[in-house]
Write a protein that holds these residues in place. Structure first.
Motif: not given
Length: 420
Positions: A89-92, A107-112, A100-102, A96-97
């Motif tokens: 849940v830490y994304g937002p 991040l969830p599992d995935g390409p990024i 705007g980038r994760d 902010a730190l």
């Protein structure tokens, strides 16, 4: 076995309450804030209500619909293994730190996620850890020699050494004083993971801290040495690695820095405090430290942290309506996976016994699953390296308990020993 543990938990809660000071509510809060009180309470829950549902979201700094507290090992491990169903849940707050980038932690599992995780792994070289450990041992010995029989653990050793690692190995200096680097990293960790009540004062402090840290990263980039993580990341960025474009470098390194300093410092303080309360274990770890056996020292540190971990609970959120066994969990439910409780469940042999050298899978000290702490391997090596010189000292004792000065992270922990 769970019934016996629950009865012991009730008795333990009573003992802790009688030891606490102040009015009833203050005593209760103190008990439930302590590792021992949490262990006792969770022992009761494992037997009486292992899946405790509350209407209130206890993690108000992140959106959620109610809370589910899980205290049995099987449930804890399953939730942390099912990343697609129980999301981080830490994304937002992380965005902010970073501007705007994760970062991979949110991040969830995935390409990024995979791209960034692989890029971070690629900038670490096999020989790096040996140099970090050599620095830690030298700094720890120097702190002991300078102390003359006493030291304040966080500023002298447990926070100082990880901060030096950030400056020398990560390559983040940029003119930021070491004490400010420690304070800012701690504030950012507090904001991201421990500010459960969404205190606006913590948020304001975090915004000021991230500005200083981001400025330090920017100032460190032009002259980043090629043997540092920052220098290697910058080189990959110049070659077109999207994980390390300019915004990516700022994102990755603020994320790494947040986890490095406060995690190690708090773990060191908790482990020492736990060992000081166990005279037999303290004598044994002192012998191992005196013999230079860091592997054995580590086994005592990690067993101490099983009783007093940095993160007694790891929180996730149901990404969709899901089931945990027969239990239906609605989308948005905040799920608290009690790793402290899982490490004391009945599938752990003699869970109430202090027994160093347990199988590595017993320990859930740095998370689990996809979002295991990036620095878990470093932590396992660095903690014994920097604490062994201290634990080798005769008559080691605390002059006062760890004090966070209003924060969840020890800022002062005065210790003494019998100097020659």
């Amino acid at each position: 076995m769970r019934l016996v543990a629950a009865l012991d938990g009730v008795a333990g809660l009573g003992r802790e309450f009688l030891r606490a000071r102040g009015p009833f509510r203050a005593r209760l809060a103190a008990v439930l804030a302590s590792p021992a009180g949490q262990r006792h309470a969770m022992a009761v829950l494992r037997f009486a209500k292992p899946r405790l549902t509350l209407r209130t979201n206890l993690v108000t700094c992140y959106e959620g619909e109610g809370t589910l507290l899980l205290t049995r090992a099987a449930d804890v491990r399953e939730v942390l293994a099912r990343d697609a169903d129980f999301e981080v849940v830490y994304g937002p707050r992380m965005r902010a730190l970073t501007g705007g980038r994760d970062f991979i932690l949110g991040l969830p599992d995935g390409p990024i996620y995979r791209r960034d995780a692989e890029a971070l792994a690629a900038i670490v070289k096999p020989a790096d850890l040996a140099a970090v450990l050599a620095m830690a041992r030298a700094e720890a010995r120097a702190a002991i020699e300078a102390g003359g029989g006493r030291l304040d653990l966080p500023p002298a050793l447990s926070a100082r050494i990880p901060a030096l690692m950030v400056q020398r190995w990560f390559g983040i200096d940029g003119g930021l004083p070491l004490e400010q680097l420690i304070a800012d990293a701690t504030t950012l960790f507090w904001f991201l993971f421990s500010d459960l009540g969404a205190d606006p004062r913590v948020a304001a402090a975090a915004m000021a801290a991230k500005d200083r840290i981001q400025a330090a990263i920017a100032a460190s980039l032009p002259d980043a040495a090629p043997e540092t993580l920052l220098g290697r990341a910058a080189a990959r960025g110049r070659e077109g690695d999207p994980a390390f474009d300019r915004a990516g470098i700022h994102t990755q390194f603020i994320g790494l820095l947040i986890g490095a300093i406060p995690t190690l410092s708090k773990a060191a303080c908790l482990a020492v405090h736990e060992l000081l309360g166990r005279p037999a274990a303290l004598a044994q770890v002192r012998a191992a430290a005196g013999a230079g056996n860091e592997e054995e020292v580590g086994s005592y540190i990690f067993e101490a942290l099983r009783f007093a971990p940095v993160a007694p609970v790891i929180y996730r959120r149901a990404a969709r309506p899901v089931r945990l066994g027969r239990l239906a969990i609605p989308a948005g439910r905040m799920v608290l996976a009690a790793s402290l409780s899982a490490m004391h469940d009945e599938d752990v042999g003699e869970p109430a016994a202090f027994r160093p050298g347990r199988p590595s899978e017993t320990y859930m000290l740095w998370g689990a699953g996809l979002h295991t702490c990036w620095g878990a391997r470093i932590n396992r090596a660095l903690l014994p390296a920097m604490l062994a010189p201290l634990l080798a000292q005769p008559g080691l004792r605390q002059l006062a308990p760890p004090d966070g000065a209003g924060s969840p992270f020890p800022r002062r922990y005065p210790l003494a020993w019998d100097a020659a």
